[in-house]
Design an enzyme around this catalytic site. Structure first.
Site, PDB file in Angstrom:
ATOM      1  N   ARG A 148      24.141 -27.666  20.251  1.00 27.74           N
ATOM      2  CA  ARG A 148      24.038 -28.456  19.184  1.00 27.74           C
ATOM      3  C   ARG A 148      24.231 -30.008  19.392  1.00 27.74           C
ATOM      4  O   ARG A 148      23.684 -30.920  18.896  1.00 27.74           O
ATOM      5  CB  ARG A 148      25.166 -27.980  18.114  1.00 27.74           C
ATOM      6  CG  ARG A 148      24.714 -26.922  17.461  1.00 27.74           C
ATOM      7  CD  ARG A 148      25.344 -26.475  15.992  1.00 27.74           C
ATOM      8  NE  ARG A 148      24.816 -25.412  15.249  1.00 27.74           N
ATOM      9  CZ  ARG A 148      25.264 -24.659  14.524  1.00 27.74           C
ATOM     10  NH1 ARG A 148      26.721 -24.596  14.300  1.00 27.74           N
ATOM     11  NH2 ARG A 148      24.643 -23.677  14.054  1.00 27.74           N
ATOM     12  N   LYS A 172      19.189  -6.752   5.842  1.00 36.55           N
ATOM     13  CA  LYS A 172      19.171  -6.520   4.447  1.00 36.55           C
ATOM     14  C   LYS A 172      17.981  -7.355   3.699  1.00 36.55           C
ATOM     15  O   LYS A 172      17.670  -8.331   3.925  1.00 36.55           O
ATOM     16  CB  LYS A 172      20.586  -7.262   3.717  1.00 36.55           C
ATOM     17  CG  LYS A 172      21.712  -6.545   4.160  1.00 36.55           C
ATOM     18  CD  LYS A 172      22.935  -7.483   3.535  1.00 36.55           C
ATOM     19  CE  LYS A 172      24.056  -6.896   3.031  1.00 36.55           C
ATOM     20  NZ  LYS A 172      25.182  -7.631   2.669  1.00 36.55           N
ATOM     21  N   GLY A 189      18.970 -17.454  12.224  1.00 35.27           N
ATOM     22  CA  GLY A 189      20.225 -16.972  13.225  1.00 35.27           C
ATOM     23  C   GLY A 189      19.866 -16.090  14.347  1.00 35.27           C
ATOM     24  O   GLY A 189      19.857 -16.116  15.431  1.00 35.27           O
ATOM     25  N   GLY A 193      20.451 -21.191   8.066  1.00 38.47           N
ATOM     26  CA  GLY A 193      20.647 -21.262   6.533  1.00 38.47           C
ATOM     27  C   GLY A 193      19.667 -22.153   5.896  1.00 38.47           C
ATOM     28  O   GLY A 193      19.098 -21.774   5.089  1.00 38.47           O
TER      29      GLY A 193
HETATM   30  P1  AMP Z   1      20.120 -10.744   9.521  1.00 40.05           P
HETATM   31  O1  AMP Z   1      21.160 -11.531   9.879  1.00 40.05           O
HETATM   32  O2  AMP Z   1      19.786 -10.405   8.175  1.00 40.05           O
HETATM   33  O3  AMP Z   1      18.766 -11.289  10.174  1.00 40.05           O
HETATM   34  O4  AMP Z   1      20.450  -9.299  10.385  1.00 40.05           O
HETATM   35  C1  AMP Z   1      20.434  -9.130  11.762  1.00 40.05           C
HETATM   36  C2  AMP Z   1      21.323  -7.941  12.091  1.00 40.05           C
HETATM   37  O5  AMP Z   1      20.519  -6.862  11.392  1.00 40.05           O
HETATM   38  C3  AMP Z   1      21.559  -7.919  13.320  1.00 40.05           C
HETATM   39  O6  AMP Z   1      23.025  -7.810  13.643  1.00 40.05           O
HETATM   40  C4  AMP Z   1      20.891  -6.350  13.847  1.00 40.05           C
HETATM   41  O7  AMP Z   1      21.882  -5.442  14.518  1.00 40.05           O
HETATM   42  C5  AMP Z   1      20.879  -5.838  12.413  1.00 40.05           C
HETATM   43  N1  AMP Z   1      19.694  -4.837  12.204  1.00 40.05           N
HETATM   44  C6  AMP Z   1      18.324  -4.747  12.742  1.00 40.05           C
HETATM   45  N2  AMP Z   1      17.927  -3.705  12.750  1.00 40.05           N
HETATM   46  C7  AMP Z   1      18.779  -2.713  12.244  1.00 40.05           C
HETATM   47  C8  AMP Z   1      18.748  -1.434  11.817  1.00 40.05           C
HETATM   48  N3  AMP Z   1      17.658  -0.647  12.084  1.00 40.05           N
HETATM   49  N4  AMP Z   1      19.627  -0.968  11.368  1.00 40.05           N
HETATM   50  C9  AMP Z   1      20.856  -1.476  10.885  1.00 40.05           C
HETATM   51  N5  AMP Z   1      21.085  -2.914  11.204  1.00 40.05           N
HETATM   52  C10 AMP Z   1      20.000  -3.507  11.930  1.00 40.05           C
END
Ligand code: AMP
Length: 398
Positions: free
Chosen positions: A35, A200, A356, A379
């Site tokens: 950064r 999610k 991220g 974000g």
């Molecule tokens: P996000 O911050 O929503 O982009 O989510 C990223 C996180 O999603 C990472 O820490 C990944 O380990 C997790 N992730 C990706 N695929 C899966 C999966 N199939 N099951 C559980 N966690 C997951």
């Protein structure tokens, strides 16, 4: 607003909002200086014009005013090094007498770093008198902190109203972020694929909805894919699933069909008997996962299916990993997608990686310089792609 690259800073004091929110270890050593590095071109341009630079930033989330752990003084050494030996002076408070005197004394080509903005609660509240006190320190306002552009804080948005139109502008980093994001969202060459992954569905609903208006293809991978699979009647074992988002997933699929946007879900998955690096693994169709097993990465057919779509796209936006890439066993899918994005870029497509964890993945696999743009603003970039107006951008443009 003025254009930074065309502005002559000679004899001007520029107050520059940077994002120096870097991680520090127990000894207050910087463990990742990206950064700070990202702001160096902006600082150097002002210095080389013969202007002086007053830097302001937040660091961490201090709750009760000044705290040693969150002091920006820990950054002085590295900043001086990255500026090639330029001496950086420091003010122990970002407003008030000390800051005003240090700013007044600052010679042309001098650099002054102010103490953590968030030692004052007024910063996050967007307090006007506090913003005015900061504004008083400089003749020109430069915002180079894209990572906080989605916050209407005193130093990122409110301060801009104390400068006339010709004396406020985006710095080089922020401008590059905005130009790349606008290219994807408003001037995309088609086909345009958005690759959305991560854990999610709930975090990504708004971005998918907004992209339904603009993309030709949406690839959905990662943990969130299984909520879509289940909504379509699939068996997903104990894969990640947001039961309360099943209807949302069905709605999104319907909306996409109505708009002619192709949604791509992973046809197969690498499944595991537990969420652990030493889990037993197997392959399975993503809509026929046996009881007791969970999908932790996309499978080989999905890799091929997604790579094909990516290779045929002219614009690529990537947010979120395809699997649990933090564990070696489940990072293959994310690596294959990174490879496809890099190859498509080499063929002339425009690719932006933002948010991220996909940024972390691209850096970890060594693909950062093989895509068109890697966003630094997690974000903020997400909110931009959700179609929101970012206060830090609006404040300078208005
Ligand atoms: P996000 O911050 O929503 O982009 O989510 C990223 C996180 O999603 C990472 O820490 C990944 O380990 C997790 N992730 C990706 N695929 C899966 C999966 N199939 N099951 C559980 N966690 C997951």
């Amino acid at each position: 607003m003025s254009k930074f690259a065309d502005y002559n800073f000679a004899g001007q004091k520029a107050i520059v909002r940077v994002d120096f929110n870097v991680p520090l270890n127990d000894k207050y050593e910087i463990t990742d200086d990206n950064r700070i590095r990202a702001a160096i071109p902006t600082i150097k341009k002002i210095i080389s014009d013969g202007g002086s630079v007053i830097l302001m930033s937040h660091l961490g989330r201090p709750k009760d005013g000044p705290t040693e752990k969150y002091s920006l003084k820990h950054l002085i050494g590295r900043l001086q090094e990255l500026l090639g030996g330029v001496t950086v002076s420091f003010a122990g408070d970002c407003i008030g007498k000390e800051a005003e005197e240090a700013a007044k004394k600052l010679p042309p080509r001098g650099v002054l770093l102010l103490e953590n903005l968030r030692f004052h609660k007024e910063e996050e509240k967007g307090n006007e008198p506090f913003a005015e006190a900061l504004a008083k320190l400089g003749d020109v306002y430069v915002n180079d902190a894209f990572g906080t552009a989605h916050r209407a804080h005193a130093s990122t948005a409110i301060i801009a109203k104390f400068f006339p139109a010709g004396k406020k502008m985006f710095g080089l980093l922020m401008e590059a972020e905005i130009v790349s994001a606008e290219k994807v969202l408003h001037h995309s060459e088609k086909p345009f694929v958005a690759i959305i992954g991560g854990a999610k569905v709930s975090d990504k609903i708004l971005i998918i909805e907004n992209l339904l208006e603009r993309a030709t293809d949406i690839i959905i991978g990662g943990g969130m894919a299984y909520t879509f699979m289940k909504a379509a009647g699939g068996k997903i074992g104990k894969s990640l699933c947001e039961e309360d988002r099943l209807d949302t997933a069905t709605e999104l699929i319907k909306k996409a069909a109505a708009k002619g946007v192709r949604i791509h879900l992973p046809s197969d998955s690498l499944i595991a008997d537990k969420f652990a690096a030493d889990a037993d693994t197997s392959m399975s169709p993503s809509n026929h996962i046996p009881d007791g097993w969970m999908g932790l990465d996309i499978g080989p057919n999905a890799c091929e299916q997604f790579s094909n779509v990516i290779m045929h796209s002219k614009t690529i936006l990537w947010n979120g990993p395809m699997g649990v890439f933090e564990m070696e066993k489940f990072q293959h899918g994310t690596r294959i997608i990174a490879t496809a994005v890099a190859k498509a870029t080499q063929k002339g497509s425009f690719s932006l990686v933002g948010g991220g964890d996909s940024v972390a993945a691209v850096n970890q696999f060594g693909f950062a310089d093989k895509v068109s743009y890697v966003s630094t603003g997690g974000g903020a970039m997400l909110e931009y792609f959700e179609g929101k107006v970012l206060p830090g951008i609006a404040a300078i443009k208005s």
